[in-house]
Design a protein around this motif. Structure first.
Motif, mmCIF file in Angstrom:
data_model
loop_
_atom_site.group_PDB
_atom_site.id
_atom_site.type_symbol
_atom_site.label_atom_id
_atom_site.label_comp_id
_atom_site.label_asym_id
_atom_site.label_seq_id
_atom_site.Cartn_x
_atom_site.Cartn_y
_atom_site.Cartn_z
ATOM 1 N N GLN A 188 0.828 -1.207 0.000
ATOM 2 C CA GLN A 188 0.000 0.000 0.000
ATOM 3 C C GLN A 188 0.863 1.258 0.000
ATOM 4 O O GLN A 188 0.590 2.222 -0.725
ATOM 5 C CB GLN A 188 -0.921 -0.002 1.232
ATOM 6 N N MET A 189 1.926 1.241 0.825
ATOM 7 C CA MET A 189 2.851 2.380 0.858
ATOM 8 C C MET A 189 3.502 2.588 -0.507
ATOM 9 O O MET A 189 3.642 3.721 -0.984
ATOM 10 C CB MET A 189 3.936 2.152 1.910
ATOM 11 N N ARG A 190 3.905 1.498 -1.131
ATOM 12 C CA ARG A 190 4.546 1.594 -2.440
ATOM 13 C C ARG A 190 3.577 2.145 -3.490
ATOM 14 O O ARG A 190 3.932 2.976 -4.315
ATOM 15 C CB ARG A 190 5.079 0.232 -2.873
ATOM 16 N N HIS A 191 2.344 1.691 -3.444
ATOM 17 C CA HIS A 191 1.348 2.162 -4.404
ATOM 18 C C HIS A 191 1.109 3.656 -4.252
ATOM 19 O O HIS A 191 0.991 4.388 -5.245
ATOM 20 C CB HIS A 191 0.037 1.410 -4.212
ATOM 21 N N ARG A 192 1.049 4.123 -3.004
ATOM 22 C CA ARG A 192 0.777 5.535 -2.734
ATOM 23 C C ARG A 192 2.016 6.415 -2.904
ATOM 24 O O ARG A 192 1.907 7.640 -2.949
ATOM 25 C CB ARG A 192 0.243 5.687 -1.315
#
Length: 412
Positions: free
Chosen positions: A343-347
């Motif tokens: 999720q962090m990578r996507h954001r």
């Protein structure tokens, strides 16, 4: 001006950041959203430059990680505010600034001859934000403090840690971060108000008070019920809640108790489908009684059933399966987990910031909120001492020259 593009939310706002200890993060929040934030340091630089840990092994060379994180997107100048010439320069800068951030002991600016009352005589819309441990007034106003003492005096420390041990401080300078975020909000409101009515205000931020805001409804519990809320950490307050160990770490489960009762049947069904020993007993009617769920007997029974099931799983796998089954469970992530989180990578929270002297990019959190039309970003690394002396003074229209001590400051 700041390297951020002109469509950033705070483009056009000028900020003088006089922080020496507490206020750096407030200035960073403005700078990363596009304001032209100028860090004003004494010759020799602020102590934070050389505060450990360091980038690589280069201690004492302005490569302290705290400094390089808390001062991104700012420009830097050096002024010796004990010298008449540099005070004149600062007054000219203040005459065209929107906001000044300072964190010295109460009375510091007055002793220098640059308090708010004097500065607004030339710039009526100027906002001055002061970030101190206990504010500008009161019996504690002149007291010194650390992050730990502010957490303690604000009541937050009493709620941190395990119930059978002493209070435990959270990692990092959490009290200071809380204070700086409130300071940024108050400063922005004052700047917006000044743009409307042309009247600059003094924003008085007491970190002590900001910390107390973080204890949420603890004051109401005491006011209404006479209950002093205390720390419980990973304790199983109700059957179906608490910290449990997996094969590669820990998870937190919240499937029991008043607020989570609706998830209980989902958890029980899951355990029974997995043929977990003893799980059939969890379907008995008594498990719908909140008083029983709070009892030592219920917690003891659950503690004989769930840990063995939990220990079979990797925490990430257990988390995704629990989400699929509508059971409130989450992994307790370490730093590696956070950096690799999908999720962090996507954001795109973590960004690489180039640093020429370090020789490579520095990975750090970027702006933690997304504005659709005027996004923020880290425009550039933290400034070297005095790096932008001539450029800032020219762009801000300053005519005076600096004192020799400022010109000869380290890196100037």
């Amino acid at each position: 001006m700041n390297d951020a593009s002109s469509n950033t939310a705070l483009a056009g706002i000028r900020v003088l950041d006089l922080s020496t200890r507490f206020g750096f993060y407030t200035g960073k929040l403005f700078a990363d959203m596009g304001a032209d934030v100028v860090l004003v340091e004494q010759p020799g630089g602020c102590a934070l430059r050389d505060e450990a840990p360091f980038l690589g092994s280069q201690a004492g060379t302005s490569l302290g990680i705290p400094f390089n994180y808390l001062n991104t997107s700012k420009r830097g100048i050096s002024l010796d505010l004990t010298q008449t010439a540099d005070l004149a320069v600062f007054r000219e800068l203040a005459a065209v600034a929107d906001l000044i951030i300072e964190d010295g002991p109460p009375g510091t600016l007055r002793r220098l001859g640059i308090d708010h009352e004097q500065l607004v005589a030339r710039n009526a819309a100027l906002v001055l934000t002061s970030i101190t441990p206990f504010g500008q007034s009161g019996p504690y106003a002149q007291f010194a403090a650390t992050d730990l003492t502010l957490l303690a005096l604000g009541g937050f420390l009493n709620m941190m840690g395990y119930p059978d041990g002493p209070p435990t401080q959270a990692y990092g300078n959490q009290a200071v971060a809380i204070g700086c975020m409130f300071a940024a909000v108050g400063s922005m409101m004052a700047v917006l108000a000044a743009q409307v009515d042309g009247v600059g205000q003094r924003v008085d931020v007491a970190i002590h008070e900001c910390v107390t805001m973080a204890i949420e409804n603890a004051a109401q519990f005491y006011d209404l019920a006479g209950v002093v809320r205390k720390r419980f950490a990973g304790e199983m307050r109700h059957a179906g809640t608490g910290v449990f160990e997996c094969c590669d770490g820990y998870v937190y489960l919240f499937a029991g108790g008043m607020g989570a009762a609706r998830f209980w049947n989902n958890l029980v069904r899951w355990l029974q489908e997995e043929d977990v020993a003893g799980s059939q007993v969890l379907s008995e009617p008594r498990w719908t009684d909140s008083r029983f769920m709070d009892s030592g007997e219920a917690k003891s029974i659950f503690d004989e059933i769930f840990p063995s099931f939990c220990a079979r799983w990797r925490k990430e796998d257990l988390y995704h399966e629990s989400q699929r089954r509508n059971v409130p469970l989450c992994p307790i992530n370490d730093v590696e987990d956070v950096l690799n989180n999908a999720q962090m990578r996507h954001r795109g929270l973590f960004v690489g910031v180039p640093h020429e002297r370090f020789g490579e990019e520095i990975l750090m959190p970027g702006v933690p909120f997304h504005l659709s039309a005027s996004p923020g970003r880290i425009a550039h690394r933290a400034p070297e001492l005095g790096e932008h002396n001539d450029l800032v003074l020219a762009e801000w229209g300053v005519r005076h020259t600096r004192s020799r001590s400022a010109v000869e400051g380290r890196g100037a």
